[in-house]
Write an enzyme that holds these catalytic residues in place. Structure first.
Site, PDB file in Angstrom:
ATOM      1  N   ARG A 232       0.855  -1.186   0.000  1.00 25.81           N
ATOM      2  CA  ARG A 232       0.000   0.000   0.000  1.00 25.81           C
ATOM      3  C   ARG A 232       0.893   1.240   0.000  1.00 25.81           C
ATOM      4  O   ARG A 232       1.994   1.221   0.591  1.00 25.81           O
ATOM      5  CB  ARG A 232      -0.858   0.034   1.266  1.00 25.81           C
ATOM      6  N   GLU A 261      -3.585   7.746  -4.264  1.00 20.57           N
ATOM      7  CA  GLU A 261      -3.923   7.289  -5.623  1.00 20.57           C
ATOM      8  C   GLU A 261      -5.215   7.949  -6.116  1.00 20.57           C
ATOM      9  O   GLU A 261      -6.131   8.136  -5.321  1.00 20.57           O
ATOM     10  CB  GLU A 261      -4.095   5.759  -5.613  1.00 20.57           C
ATOM     11  N   HIS A 279      -1.436   0.655  -9.654  1.00 23.33           N
ATOM     12  CA  HIS A 279      -2.049  -0.303  -8.706  1.00 23.33           C
ATOM     13  C   HIS A 279      -2.709  -1.463  -9.471  1.00 23.33           C
ATOM     14  O   HIS A 279      -3.935  -1.613  -9.448  1.00 23.33           O
ATOM     15  CB  HIS A 279      -3.066   0.408  -7.799  1.00 23.33           C
TER      16      HIS A 279
END
Ligand SMILES: O=CC(=O)O
Length: 313
Positions: A232, A261, A279
């Protein structure tokens, strides 16, 4: 089950959305002008929430949906779900482990290779016509480099197995030493970073692992070291990472995840020693279908009073 209200928190997978729509009464969070509009109109109809690593079920949502019985997450990570509150309220929680392990581990290796061998930069070199003016610069060998892994769970172990195929000595840090591995264990992340060339983040995001990659760890890894993050964004102190790269205190980074993000620090965009991905660790057609089937299977098991397939809470 067509009358059971299920809330999908954001668009995540067309097959999943279509199947949820077929099998349940589906509410799409983004169809409502605001969360309050949804909660005001439908709080008593929603019995399940399907979230992901972007929008899960936070305290506000849990409080606003008193009929919620289960959160079935389209992700392995649980950091967007208030697990404590779910436990308190007897709300079940499931995730999608195992089915995505191979893809995420594959991507970690791809990031290592892309960062060390400058794959993206050399692709840009060919496309821009620069090759006609001369050969591409030399890059850095991967085979045999020492790899340190933070978190030796399912994904960390799959990364280790792959790196072994490249003759890399493997070491790791986790809360406790894992029995039955030959990898060297370091009880501190700084010690791990001092003793490896490539440091891979593969642990869950918890309050303890937030900013596990900080200035001290980065300095211990050093100017030839590389950080790979498939966990993460919040595992890394991003401003510290950026300044270490700008100042040459860190050799490079391969990042699939970011603190905010889809926003990526501007400075990183101009750097050739970093590889930036949106991601996509589990982002293959095959794996996303398997994840969707697990989400659906968990919901159906719950509403048929059968054992959950992948229970967390
Ligand atoms: O980030 C993706 C996941 O947690 O599955």
């Amino acid at each position: 089950m067509e009358s059971i209200g299920v809330l999908l928190t954001c668009p995540m997978n067309p097959y999943l959305e279509q199947e949820l729509d077929k099998r349940f009464k589906l509410f799409r969070f983004w169809d409502f002008p605001s969360a309050n509009d949804l909660f005001r109109e439908h709080s008593n109809s929603i019995r399940a929430v399907v979230g992901n690593s972007f929008i899960g079920a936070d305290a506000q949502m849990i409080e606003a949906l008193p009929k919620m019985e289960i959160v079935s997450s389209f992700s392995v990570g649980l950091d967007k779900i208030d697990l404590v509150r779910c436990k308190e309220k007897g709300i079940r929680v499931t995730n999608t482990p195992d089915v995505l392990t191979e893809d995420v581990a594959d991507l970690a290796l791809a990031l290592i290779l892309a960062t060390l061998r400058r794959i993206c930069e050399s692709d840009r070199y060919v496309r821009s016509g620069s090759w006609k003016k001369g050969d591409f610069k030399l890059t850095t060998k991967f085979t045999g480099k020492s790899v340190g892994i933070i978190g030796l769970g399912r994904i960390g172990s799959a990364i280790a197995k792959r790196a072994e195929g490249f003759s890399c000595p493997i070491s790791y840090h986790s809360r406790t030493e894992k029995p039955g591995t030959n990898y060297k264990y370091y009880p501190s992340v700084v010690e791990l970073a001092s003793n490896c060339q490539i440091l891979v983040v593969a642990c869950a995001l918890t309050p303890e692992t937030r900013h596990i990659i900080n200035r001290e760890v980065i300095n211990a890894l050093g100017p030839k070291g590389v950080v790979i993050n498939i966990g993460r964004g919040l595992h890394v102190d991003e401003p510290e990472l950026v300044s270490a790269l700008v100042e040459g205190r860190l050799g490079g980074a391969g990042l699939d995840v970011f603190e905010n993000e889809p926003n990526v620090p501007e400075e990183l965009l101009a750097m050739d020693n970093v590889v930036l991905l949106p991601h996509v660790g589990s982002g293959t057609v095959e794996t996303r279908k398997d994840m969707a089937d697990l989400v659906l299977g968990n919901l159906e098991a719950h509403f048929l009073n059968k054992p959950l397939l992948t229970p967390v809470v």
